[in-house]
Scaffold this motif. Structure first.
Motif: not given
Length: 142
Positions: A1-10, A52-54
């Motif tokens: 799972m990837l997510n960004n750490n952008h401060p205004r994402a909420s 999903t990765w091998e």
């Protein structure tokens, strides 16, 4: 799972912008890698994704490529599934040999409040939050 750490994402105003920026970032990163280094699956929702990765370290070139798209401005992180469980969009996915199962997942700090009803948003945004939560609960209960 990837997510960004952008401060205004909420912020509800930033979600459409975040989705555009993150989708662009995925496309740029994938464009720099050979097809053999692409994820087997890639599902995105606003600024979260499930891949999903091998193999256990196959995500590393993709993660490095993502972090080279906006160096110093946007950072991506990876949360790896090592226990057979992974939370994604408030749903806990339990991976088993037979088939995955799903249950509603919320942190202990979850208040249940997504948006004050008196907030300056259209009524459609407020109703969509309620509808989305109902649909998510029905999917998990199914």
């Amino acid at each position: 799972m990837l997510n960004n750490n952008h401060p205004r994402a909420s912020s509800h105003h930033s979600c459409p912008y975040s989705e555009i920026i993150v989708d662009y970032s995925y496309k740029q990163a994938l464009g720099t890698l050979p097809t053999l280094q692409h994820p087997l699956t890639l599902a995105t929702f606003v600024y979260d994704s499930h891949t999903t990765w091998e193999g256990p370290e196959d995500h590393l070139p993709f993660l490095a490529a993502l972090n080279n798209v906006w160096p110093g401005k946007l950072a991506f992180t990876a949360e790896l599934c090592t226990t057979g469980q992974l939370s994604f969009l408030d749903v806990l996915v339990n991976l088993s040999e037979n088939a995955p199962t799903y249950e509603l997942y919320q942190k202990q700090t979850h208040s249940g409040m997504y948006l004050q009803f008196s907030a300056h948003c259209t009524i459609q945004v407020k109703l969509n939050i309620i509808t989305s939560e109902a649909i998510r609960q029905n999917l998990v209960d199914a």
